[in-house]
Write a protein that holds these residues in place. Structure first.
Motif, PDB file in Angstrom:
ATOM      1  N   TYR A 175     -10.678  -3.428  -7.915  1.00  0.00           N
ATOM      2  CA  TYR A 175     -10.768  -4.479  -8.942  1.00  0.00           C
ATOM      3  C   TYR A 175     -10.200  -5.764  -8.366  1.00  0.00           C
ATOM      4  O   TYR A 175      -9.150  -5.758  -7.702  1.00  0.00           O
ATOM      5  CB  TYR A 175      -9.987  -4.082 -10.192  1.00  0.00           C
ATOM      6  N   SER A 176     -10.906  -6.868  -8.609  1.00  0.00           N
ATOM      7  CA  SER A 176     -10.488  -8.153  -8.041  1.00  0.00           C
ATOM      8  C   SER A 176     -10.739  -9.270  -9.039  1.00  0.00           C
ATOM      9  O   SER A 176     -11.770  -9.290  -9.733  1.00  0.00           O
ATOM     10  CB  SER A 176     -11.262  -8.434  -6.745  1.00  0.00           C
ATOM     11  N   GLN A 233       0.833  -1.196   0.000  1.00  0.00           N
ATOM     12  CA  GLN A 233       0.000   0.000   0.000  1.00  0.00           C
ATOM     13  C   GLN A 233       0.870   1.250   0.000  1.00  0.00           C
ATOM     14  O   GLN A 233       1.867   1.328   0.717  1.00  0.00           O
ATOM     15  CB  GLN A 233      -0.928   0.025   1.207  1.00  0.00           C
ATOM     16  N   PHE A 234       0.448   2.234  -0.814  1.00  0.00           N
ATOM     17  CA  PHE A 234       1.182   3.493  -0.938  1.00  0.00           C
ATOM     18  C   PHE A 234       0.224   4.649  -0.684  1.00  0.00           C
ATOM     19  O   PHE A 234      -0.882   4.693  -1.243  1.00  0.00           O
ATOM     20  CB  PHE A 234       1.789   3.620  -2.338  1.00  0.00           C
ATOM     21  N   ASN A 235       0.647   5.602   0.171  1.00  0.00           N
ATOM     22  CA  ASN A 235      -0.146   6.793   0.475  1.00  0.00           C
ATOM     23  C   ASN A 235       0.645   8.046   0.114  1.00  0.00           C
ATOM     24  O   ASN A 235       1.807   8.200   0.534  1.00  0.00           O
ATOM     25  CB  ASN A 235      -0.522   6.846   1.961  1.00  0.00           C
ATOM     26  N   SER A 256      -6.497  -1.442  -5.940  1.00  0.00           N
ATOM     27  CA  SER A 256      -7.408  -0.341  -5.616  1.00  0.00           C
ATOM     28  C   SER A 256      -6.659   0.979  -5.702  1.00  0.00           C
ATOM     29  O   SER A 256      -5.438   1.037  -5.513  1.00  0.00           O
ATOM     30  CB  SER A 256      -8.018  -0.515  -4.221  1.00  0.00           C
ATOM     31  N   VAL A 257      -7.407   2.038  -5.984  1.00  0.00           N
ATOM     32  CA  VAL A 257      -6.869   3.385  -5.983  1.00  0.00           C
ATOM     33  C   VAL A 257      -7.981   4.319  -5.531  1.00  0.00           C
ATOM     34  O   VAL A 257      -9.150   4.123  -5.879  1.00  0.00           O
ATOM     35  CB  VAL A 257      -6.336   3.785  -7.378  1.00  0.00           C
ATOM     36  N   LEU A 263      -1.976  -2.952  -3.946  1.00  0.00           N
ATOM     37  CA  LEU A 263      -1.980  -4.192  -4.715  1.00  0.00           C
ATOM     38  C   LEU A 263      -1.877  -5.337  -3.714  1.00  0.00           C
ATOM     39  O   LEU A 263      -1.155  -5.238  -2.718  1.00  0.00           O
ATOM     40  CB  LEU A 263      -0.805  -4.246  -5.691  1.00  0.00           C
ATOM     41  N   GLY A 264      -2.599  -6.426  -3.997  1.00  0.00           N
ATOM     42  CA  GLY A 264      -2.562  -7.516  -3.031  1.00  0.00           C
ATOM     43  C   GLY A 264      -2.902  -8.862  -3.623  1.00  0.00           C
ATOM     44  O   GLY A 264      -3.495  -8.966  -4.706  1.00  0.00           O
ATOM     45  N   PHE A 265      -2.496  -9.884  -2.889  1.00  0.00           N
ATOM     46  CA  PHE A 265      -2.863 -11.269  -3.202  1.00  0.00           C
ATOM     47  C   PHE A 265      -3.386 -11.903  -1.927  1.00  0.00           C
ATOM     48  O   PHE A 265      -2.851 -11.667  -0.835  1.00  0.00           O
ATOM     49  CB  PHE A 265      -1.664 -12.067  -3.711  1.00  0.00           C
TER      50      PHE A 265
END
Length: 700
Positions: free
Chosen positions: A414-415, A360-362, A395-396, A377-379
């Motif tokens: 989105y998934s 995650q980026f903020n 996600s964004v 981004l994730g799994f």
């Protein structure tokens, strides 16, 4: 701020006060040798002051009747005499100067046990006959009216020392809130015991009216000074009239940046010539890069994680500008429902691996200081009693800090995921009823889910980890659409409210939640977006996500289950698949006990149904229970025991349905095998009555 309190009394009044303070009469009844146990302390005649407040101010106390966790108290005559004086002092501080202890008795009631009975004669209250506040002549009329409005002690009120001290404090604070940063006051109180009246005189010294001056920052190294100033000036504006409340607000904003271990915001030396008050900000920077490792376990009646491992890495100043990058990882070995069940021959469970990684980026200050860009981004490898899935997500969005209490969040999600497990396999084998699980599960396809989500949260809790006062209200909206790149068109609405009411040292906590998911005509909802209930943080009468519509499947891979007409009960499973409608609530009394212990008495209610129209009072599941808490720096460690006091064991009757996949109404297992090899005409399901949950952190 100094004050003087003195009394003017007649001889008769002085004699009455002398009686009130006299040595108490001798105790009645013989006492056994040794130190007797104080079974009960009875207080009679307390009307003006709550009996609970009196008990909190004295050392003499009743012994608890609770076994193991209760405290035993003993009678001590010298302590009781001191407590009698404490009671008199308490009443006098509340304006009852003619109070007296009319009688007290110490009665032997058992083997080396006594009972203490106190009878209080409160007498008449002392009222404020005169309240004079002077020294505000230089304060302009609008501000003077604001300072003097709705005071905590007014003419005609019963005199109270606490209210008097609060009055003096508030006068100075209200002046400081309007620019008079150095305001002081001095008061005198004259108590006329004979007439039961009081005269109050307060002299205020307002001093010069200040404006905010220059802001000085100390201690910053890698954090830009301009960033600190940007946060401070949201509350403190140079040239505006000084406001005392702006200082803690600015301090809170700097702490919320997450990069400081200590922050102070204080006044500097005033510039009396220009009537300005400089502000000094001192910060201590925390480490920007941190690595956290943890291990533990999770347990509830239908889901066991052992071991559970977490590893999180955070950089709070990624390429400068306080950009935040977080890499969070979690993995657990999952036993469903328990570890012993995996080795059972009669009704074997299963073991699986659950895992999740998120990057995650903020980016703060996106176009505006209150906007933060967030992306992830994730799994995930998800494991559920009814199914498992592998998913990749992205996600964004933006986070909008409307105020310290109000937060808005807008994201695009989105998934991509694929369902596996018994329920998914059953859907593939029985297309007629496969839609009850998920449309894409019929052909074992990749499921595409895309949606917009808006979340609005108003948080007034005093502590998000262990709240003791305040409340929280939130609303979550999701809109799924094929126009966004997904395969599901739906609207999901989920409001929630929480309230925490302090009751002395104890807390009454309440929570209400609801949910509705509406799909486009001819579509089914995704099992990922449906509602579930049950678990340690929800309806504790059920295991994790076990309060849900079910999908009945038969395990035909085992020889004894292939001939379904004679198959044993353990061949059938009713697996949770979620519903499109939810309603639930919780109420619990959180009682603080000695030695960092706590006791919770709770009632949970809720239901999840396939549609909103199927929600009903009859379908509500209600559980009551008790829990133990042990308070730690990480939050309370808790053990809850719940018993389901209401909720029918439903049966699903309907049209014949092929063996292998049967949508059913609720949870449990069939009590008997089907009557034919190809159809279920009447499927009965039972629900467990007891549940035990062990976890860290309060339920809500």
């Amino acid at each position: 701020m100094n004050s003087r309190l003195f009394a003017s009394a007649t001889v008769v009044a002085a004699l009455c006060l002398g009686c009130a303070g006299a040595k108490p009469p001798p105790t009645s009844g013989p006492l056994s040798p040794g130190e007797p146990k104080l079974r009960e302390l009875k207080i009679e005649g307390a009307k003006a002051i709550p009996e609970k407040l009196i008990r909190s101010r004295i050392a003499t106390a009743s012994s608890s009747q609770l076994p193991l966790v209760g405290e035993t108290h003993y009678y001590d005559e010298s302590v009781l005499e001191t407590d009698l004086e404490r009671i008199l002092r308490l009443y006098r501080s509340k304006g009852y100067y003619k109070v007296r202890i009319a009688e007290h008795q110490v009665v032997t009631v058992g083997d080396n046990e006594v009972e203490v009975i106190l009878r209080i004669d409160e007498g008449p209250p002392t009222t404020v006959e005169e309240l004079e506040i002077s020294g505000l002549g230089e304060v302009p009329e609008p501000e003077r009216s604001q300072v003097l409005s709705d005071l905590p002690l007014k003419q005609g009120d019963v005199f109270d020392e606490d209210a008097y001290n609060t009055l003096k404090t508030e006068l100075a604070e209200r002046l400081a809130e309007n620019g008079w940063a150095e305001a002081q006051d001095e008061g005198t109180v004259e108590i006329l015991v004979a007439s039961d009246t009081a005269r109050i005189r307060i002299e205020v010294t307002a001093g010069p009216r200040f404006r905010f001056g220059a802001i000085f920052v100390a201690g910053a190294n890698r954090v830009p000074r301009s960033k600190i100033l940007d946060e401070v000036v949201r509350d403190i504006h140079e040239g505006q009239f000084y406001r005392e409340s702006a200082l803690p607000k600015a301090r809170g904003r700097l702490f919320e940046l997450g990069v400081f271990s200590a922050v102070t915001v204080t006044r500097g030396a005033p510039d009396r010539r220009n009537a300005t008050m400089p502000i000094v900000v001192k910060v201590a920077e925390a480490p920007f890069r941190t690595l956290r490792l943890g291990a533990g376990f999770g347990f509830d009646p239908t889901y066991t994680e052992l071991p559970r491992v977490n590893a999180d890495w955070t950089n709070r100043n990624f390429f400068g500008g306080l950009r935040k990058l977080t890499f969070a990882n979690y993995a657990a070995l999952v036993f469903i429902p328990t570890i012993p069940s995996v080795f059972s021959k009669e009704n074997p469970g299963r073991v699986d691996l659950a895992a999740k990684s998120t990057l995650q980026f903020n980016q703060p200050e996106l176009f505006d200081k209150r906007l933060t860009l967030t992306s992830a981004l994730g799994f995930e490898r998800g494991v559920d009693p009814g199914y498992s899935y592998n998913s990749a997500t992205g996600s964004v969005g933006v986070i909008w800090h409307l105020s310290r209490s109000l937060l808005a969040n807008l994201t695009y999600n989105y998934s991509v995921f694929r369902l596996q497990g018994a329920a998914a396999q059953a859907a593939q084998n029985s297309p007629q009823s496969g839609a009850a699980l998920d449309a894409c599960a019929i052909n074992n396809e990749l499921c595409l889910l895309a949606y917009l989500e808006q979340r609005l949260q108003w948080d007034r809790r005093n502590n998000p980890v262990e709240a003791t006062s305040g409340g929280l209200v939130s609303l979550s909206l999701q809109e799924g659409s094929h126009l966004l790149g997904g395969a599901y068109d739906y609207l999901r609405v989920a409001p929630e409210g929480r309230l925490y009411i302090p009751l002395g040292r104890h807390v009454l906590a309440m929570r209400l939640a609801a949910g509705m998911l509406v799909t486009a005509p001819g579509q089914t909802s995704s099992v990922i977006t449906r509602f579930y209930a049950g678990g340690s943080g929800d309806q504790r009468g059920f295991g994790n996500r076990q309060l849900s519509p079910r999908y009945a499947v038969v395990d035909t891979t085992r020889d004894e289950c292939k001939i379904t007409a004679t198959a044993p009960t353990n061949c059938y499973s009713a697996l949770p698949i979620g519903g499109n409608a939810l309603v639930g609530g919780n109420i619990e009394a959180r009682l603080r006990l000695p030695a960092s212990l706590g006791l919770v008495i709770f009632t949970d209610a809720g239901q999840v149904q396939p549609t909103v129209s199927e929600l009903s009072v009859v379908g509500m599941q209600i559980a009551a229970g008790v829990g133990l808490r042990y308070r730690t720096v990480f939050g309370p460690v808790r053990l809850d025991f719940a018993y389901r006091v209401y909720g029918e064991d439903f049966k699903q009757a309907g049209q014949p349905t092929p063996v292998g996949a049967i949508p059913v109404a609720t949870s449990g297992l069939p009590t008997s095998p089907p009557e034919s090899a190809v159809t279920y005409n009447d499927l009965h399901l039972t629900l467990p009555r007891y549940s035990i949950h062990f976890s860290i952190g309060e339920a809500f």
